[in-house]
Design a protein around this motif. Structure first.
Motif, PDB file in Angstrom:
ATOM      1  N   ARG A   3       0.853  -1.182   0.000  1.00  0.00           N
ATOM      2  CA  ARG A   3       0.000   0.000   0.000  1.00  0.00           C
ATOM      3  C   ARG A   3       0.893   1.236   0.000  1.00  0.00           C
ATOM      4  N   ASN A 337     -15.326  -3.010  -9.299  1.00  0.00           N
ATOM      5  CA  ASN A 337     -14.176  -2.171  -8.959  1.00  0.00           C
ATOM      6  C   ASN A 337     -13.845  -2.158  -7.468  1.00  0.00           C
ATOM      7  N   TYR A 339     -15.522  -0.827  -4.972  1.00  0.00           N
ATOM      8  CA  TYR A 339     -15.731   0.493  -4.386  1.00  0.00           C
ATOM      9  C   TYR A 339     -16.482   0.468  -3.065  1.00  0.00           C
ATOM     10  N   GLN A 359      -6.885   3.971  -6.521  1.00  0.00           N
ATOM     11  CA  GLN A 359      -6.454   2.577  -6.650  1.00  0.00           C
ATOM     12  C   GLN A 359      -5.032   2.573  -7.191  1.00  0.00           C
ATOM     13  N   ALA A 364      -7.999  -2.564  -5.357  1.00  0.00           N
ATOM     14  CA  ALA A 364      -8.856  -1.702  -4.547  1.00  0.00           C
ATOM     15  C   ALA A 364      -8.243  -1.526  -3.167  1.00  0.00           C
TER      16      ALA A 364
END
Length: 402
Positions: A3, A337, A339, A359, A364
């Motif tokens: 991340r 996606n 979301y 993203q 995601a």
């Protein structure tokens, strides 16, 4: 999964949604965000709507801006509490605060004090009205400092309306949160190159003005304001909303109207409109916009939304139904996606939260957990920062930890 903020340490001394929302985004993106709360907790914890008036379900007003963080309670009015905070900040990369200047100065957590302890710190101040000027010390929620003061409510309320348009919950808070998260990334990028920390200011007023940028720029040119919202007088009839037979709305967003007008006329079963000299090109559709909108009103009111979704499925122009929240949550596009990921609360119950609007590498960004209980991680965090269990117990006895 890597991340973007993995390894970044954030200390947050902030309340409500605007600045804490930025901490939530950073936590979703990998940062270790420690939320430092007073012993009574962030006042946001007491905010619930009519559908969440009790503790029987997750509180969206708490979970949205605080998921994935760790909570430490400190009484910053005590020397011990302040000393602990400064030690935490000394080992952090980012400090987030929404506290007003007088409160920061009184507590000893302003820029000079904390940056002296950590010269490479990225110190972030979220404010209602900006860090300078006559209102720099005035508190401001988004409905006042952005929605009202930046012109949004004026723009969206039709002339002569009986009531102004109300702001949706946290509408500008969450836009401002995203702005803060982006600014932090920029500051950290600069620090990687120069070694210098930064003082970052993001205000709700500026956030609202940025969103209303085209209108404000237009009004400053001397050519007058852009038209206020009135669908019956839309300059381009196919950038407009139309009511369906079952009282739903279809929104057309066809900026290149000459390109899409003939195709749209064919799909809605009115090829004659494409050959009508009143509507032959964008200029004539503008001049005769009342008549053009009237024709389209009659067309769209003749079928239900589901019928229009089928008829317009292959339309090459941009359009959408005005979706309900249930439709948004059950959208195949949203699911594909990622979301709206699922979070498991500490009680084992699952609920959904919106992912941040970023993203990376096709993945995601999902919340790493629910919002913490007040002070849930106090001992854990202090031990990580080198305090012994005996010291933690002493601080608790002296009231520094609440």
């Amino acid at each position: 999964m890597d991340r973007p903020f993995d390894g970044v340490r954030v200390i947050e001394v902030a309340a409500w949604t605007f600045v804490p929302g930025a901490g939530a985004i950073m936590a979703d993106l990998g940062a270790d965000v420690v939320k430092v709360e007073p012993p009574t907790g962030d006042p946001q914890r007491g905010l619930r709507n009519a559908l969440n008036a009790d503790d029987s379900s997750p509180n969206p007003f708490l979970e949205v801006p605080n998921r994935g963080k760790r909570s430490v309670t400190l009484d910053l009015t005590t020397p011990d509490g302040l000393g602990i905070l400064r030690r935490l900040v000394g080992g952090a990369d980012v400090f987030l605060t929404s506290y007003l200047p007088k409160v920061r100065a009184k507590l000893g957590i302003d820029v000079d004090e904390l940056c002296a302890a950590n010269p490479q710190l990225v110190y972030v101040r979220g404010s209602g009205w900006g860090s300078k000027g006559p209102m720099a010390g005035v508190g401001g929620f988004d409905a006042a400092a952005a929605w009202s003061a930046a012109g949004t409510q004026y723009k969206l309320t039709a002339p002569g309306a009986a009531e102004p348009v109300p702001q949706p919950a946290a509408f500008y808070d969450l836009q401002g949160s995203s702005a803060i998260a982006g600014a932090v990334a920029m500051a950290l990028f600069r620090r990687e190159r120069t070694g210098r920390g930064a003082v970052v200011d993001v205000s709700l007023l500026n956030t609202g003005m940025w969103t209303m940028g085209p209108d404000l720029a237009s009004s400053a040119t001397g050519s007058g304001e852009l038209p206020r919202m009135n669908r019956r007088d839309a300059p381009n009839p196919i950038v407009n909303s139309y009511r369906t037979k079952d009282d739903r709305w279809v929104n057309l967003v066809c900026l290149q109207s000459d390109r899409f007008w003939p195709e749209l006329c064919g799909l809605v079963g009115r090829d004659d409109l494409a050959h009508d000299q009143r509507f032959a090109d964008a200029v004539r559709r503008f001049v005769n916009r009342a008549e053009c909108i009237g024709e389209l009103d009659a067309v769209f009111s003749s079928r239900t939304l589901s019928e229009w979704q089928a008829a317009l499925a292959d339309f090459s122009g941009v359009w959408s139904a005005a979706a309900t929240f249930d439709e948004v949550r059950n959208s195949a596009q949203v699911a594909a996606n990622g979301y709206l990921p699922t979070v498991v609360g500490d009680d084992g119950r699952s609920f959904q939260l919106v992912a941040p609007p970023y993203q990376f590498d096709g993945a995601a960004m999902t919340p790493r957990g629910p919002a913490p209980e007040v002070g849930q991680h106090t001992e854990e965090v202090l031990v990580e920062y080198g305090y012994s269990w005996d010291e933690v117990g002493e601080y608790r006895e002296r009231g520094a930890l609440g």
